[in-house]
Design an enzyme around this catalytic site. Structure first.
Site, PDB file in Angstrom:
ATOM      1  N   GLY A  15       0.827  -1.187   0.000  1.00 42.97           N
ATOM      2  CA  GLY A  15       0.000   0.000   0.000  1.00 42.97           C
ATOM      3  C   GLY A  15       0.868   1.247   0.000  1.00 42.97           C
ATOM      4  O   GLY A  15       2.095   1.180  -0.125  1.00 42.97           O
ATOM      5  N   ARG A  17       3.069   4.118   1.302  1.00 43.53           N
ATOM      6  CA  ARG A  17       4.010   4.246   2.427  1.00 43.53           C
ATOM      7  C   ARG A  17       4.189   2.948   3.198  1.00 43.53           C
ATOM      8  O   ARG A  17       4.175   2.947   4.425  1.00 43.53           O
ATOM      9  CB  ARG A  17       3.527   5.341   3.383  1.00 43.53           C
ATOM     10  CG  ARG A  17       3.372   6.673   2.749  1.00 43.53           C
ATOM     11  CD  ARG A  17       4.694   7.137   2.265  1.00 43.53           C
ATOM     12  NE  ARG A  17       4.603   8.501   1.721  1.00 43.53           N
ATOM     13  CZ  ARG A  17       5.631   9.165   1.290  1.00 43.53           C
ATOM     14  NH1 ARG A  17       6.828   8.606   1.321  1.00 43.53           N
ATOM     15  NH2 ARG A  17       5.496  10.360   0.795  1.00 43.53           N
ATOM     16  N   SER A  18       4.338   1.871   2.452  1.00 48.11           N
ATOM     17  CA  SER A  18       4.506   0.581   3.105  1.00 48.11           C
ATOM     18  C   SER A  18       5.951   0.105   3.042  1.00 48.11           C
ATOM     19  O   SER A  18       6.259  -1.005   3.479  1.00 48.11           O
ATOM     20  CB  SER A  18       3.592  -0.455   2.444  1.00 48.11           C
ATOM     21  OG  SER A  18       3.957  -0.619   1.083  1.00 48.11           O
ATOM     22  N   ALA A  39      12.468   4.804 -13.754  1.00 52.32           N
ATOM     23  CA  ALA A  39      11.495   5.666 -13.080  1.00 52.32           C
ATOM     24  C   ALA A  39      10.299   5.874 -13.991  1.00 52.32           C
ATOM     25  O   ALA A  39      10.457   6.285 -15.138  1.00 52.32           O
ATOM     26  CB  ALA A  39      12.144   7.006 -12.735  1.00 52.32           C
ATOM     27  N   HIS A  55      13.998  11.224  -3.970  1.00 52.45           N
ATOM     28  CA  HIS A  55      14.285   9.795  -4.120  1.00 52.45           C
ATOM     29  C   HIS A  55      15.593   9.562  -4.883  1.00 52.45           C
ATOM     30  O   HIS A  55      16.390   8.712  -4.524  1.00 52.45           O
ATOM     31  CB  HIS A  55      13.131   9.096  -4.853  1.00 52.45           C
ATOM     32  CG  HIS A  55      11.960   8.815  -3.962  1.00 52.45           C
ATOM     33  ND1 HIS A  55      10.816   8.193  -4.416  1.00 52.45           N
ATOM     34  CD2 HIS A  55      11.761   9.052  -2.640  1.00 52.45           C
ATOM     35  CE1 HIS A  55       9.961   8.075  -3.413  1.00 52.45           C
ATOM     36  NE2 HIS A  55      10.504   8.594  -2.337  1.00 52.45           N
ATOM     37  N   GLU A  67      14.275   7.229 -17.482  1.00 50.94           N
ATOM     38  CA  GLU A  67      12.885   7.656 -17.307  1.00 50.94           C
ATOM     39  C   GLU A  67      12.012   6.990 -18.355  1.00 50.94           C
ATOM     40  O   GLU A  67      12.291   7.076 -19.553  1.00 50.94           O
ATOM     41  CB  GLU A  67      12.784   9.179 -17.383  1.00 50.94           C
ATOM     42  CG  GLU A  67      13.633   9.837 -16.298  1.00 50.94           C
ATOM     43  CD  GLU A  67      13.211  11.262 -15.970  1.00 50.94           C
ATOM     44  OE1 GLU A  67      12.257  11.776 -16.602  1.00 50.94           O
ATOM     45  OE2 GLU A  67      13.842  11.855 -15.070  1.00 50.94           O
ATOM     46  N   ASP A  88      10.113   1.297 -10.687  1.00 50.98           N
ATOM     47  CA  ASP A  88       9.391   1.909  -9.579  1.00 50.98           C
ATOM     48  C   ASP A  88       8.623   3.106 -10.109  1.00 50.98           C
ATOM     49  O   ASP A  88       9.215   4.157 -10.355  1.00 50.98           O
ATOM     50  CB  ASP A  88      10.388   2.335  -8.499  1.00 50.98           C
ATOM     51  CG  ASP A  88       9.702   2.668  -7.187  1.00 50.98           C
ATOM     52  OD1 ASP A  88       8.464   2.660  -7.148  1.00 50.98           O
ATOM     53  OD2 ASP A  88      10.424   2.927  -6.204  1.00 50.98           O
TER      54      ASP A  88
END
Lengths: 177, 177, 177
Positions: A15, A17-18, A39, A55, A67, A88
């Site tokens: 989820g 902020r996991s 990215a 990040h 990218e 990510d």
């Protein structure tokens, strides 16, 4: 022979902020470099631009960043031979594909095939977004459906699936499960 | 020596109506009393006032209840020496801190430090709120981010992390994992 | 004696597009037929009518379909003696019961009793909807509360509880847990 084995692939779900990104980066760092960071985020507002920059700074200079807000399968395939790739994240990529009115099914199929026939280690980060109340608006419902189906199809072709809970990995598929 | 060991701490995560409070209370009841119940709920409407009163009645008279809608670290630290403390729940506390325009990061840091350096057994209840679609409004997104980060930081310093699913505990971190 | 043992019951939980139905169907297909499919969906719009028709076609002719948008306990009890029953899904049934202004608590109690005293194998599909931000509107909050409580009560009386994550089953309760 060792070098003909299919490189491993990991899917890190979680989820908001996991701890998905941190765990995924640790998985890649445990492999020999150089490491490729794909990215998928597009800096569409200041909040996101700031997060992207932070990040990248936190990852440090050992990473080569590519990218790929939409051409994700291509980015995975054209990365230097053998280098581990961290993507990510898939959820932002799916958002970008849908907002660009691309053929979502074709894009997902191409990505799944690329992952299934991988020639380098892959670590894929994706959000689990389906555990809430049905969203009010139709676009969010379509997004949720596509995201869930994509996660299922990728989970079927990778070696390890991890669900992050409060920063801790829960193995859903893998050698220890 | 037994009495110098750090007391255990448990983090019980779960969705709405997943049986978090019941499981957390059972964990505390398995320890010698008296038991401290730190309530973070504020009765801001009738629905919530009714729920608070019902919960207190259901717990029974063996519990000493402390209300700590915001000063949570203090409530944990000033509880009678050695008495197990149940905090129910961190998500409401975080809501209260945010609505009061406090320094959220400072409040979370103080709480994490208090838990890490605990002198009594602790059972902490928190909601897992990050498994849905990205919320429309910015405040809900900020809340979700803070809640996820707080869960991660607490998970790192407790002994056991449980994810409740339909009333059943799934061990994410702990002696059996 | 073998025939006096209580038939097994499974609860398959999961988010949207998590592979719940597919996994539940596989559980039923592993038992001797004929199989009863209890459909709780009502085709209230074209999107849903299309999905219902597609699912029925995909299941194939070996299944006997019973439509039970609200009278679910009756449908389970009146199915041919011994035949395994798949209920897909409890979340839609709960929605229908709430929209029809029925007594939700009575309906849930009747269903839980029917499952607890089952005379045939049962596989129940339900959504996990509680892992997101608190919904804005009161009806959605009530729905989420009822859904969570129903899942808890059913989980307590079945033999196996599975949480589907990206198409993969995670055992929450069962012989291997």
């Amino acid at each position: 022979m060792q070098d003909t084995a299919r490189p491993t692939a990991h899917l890190v779900l979680g989820g908001a902020r996991s701890g998905k990104s941190r765990h995924a980066e640790a998985l890649v760092r445990a492999m020999p470099g150089p490491w490729i960071y794909v990215a998928t985020a597009e800096a569409r507002d200041d909040e996101m631009a700031e997060r992207i920059a932070r990040h990248r700074q936190e990852r440090g200079p050992q990473w080569h960043t590519v990218e790929a807000p939409r051409a994700l399968a291509e980015a995975i395939e054209t990365a230097p031979e053998g280098a581990p790739v961290l993507v990510d994240c898939l959820t932002l990529w799916l958002t970008n594909v849908m907002l660009a009115d691309e053929d979502v099914e074709a894009a997902c199929r191409q990505l799944v095939e690329t992952v299934a026939s991988r020639r380098r280690p892959l670590v894929l980060v994706a959000n689990e977004v389906g555990f809430g109340i049905v969203p009010d608006n139709a676009l969010a419902r379509r997004f949720r459906d596509h995201a869930g189906l994509l996660n299922q199809r990728l989970a079927a072709v990778v070696d390890e699936v991890i669900l992050m809970v409060a920063g801790l990995p829960l193995t859903v598929k893998g050698p220890t499960q």
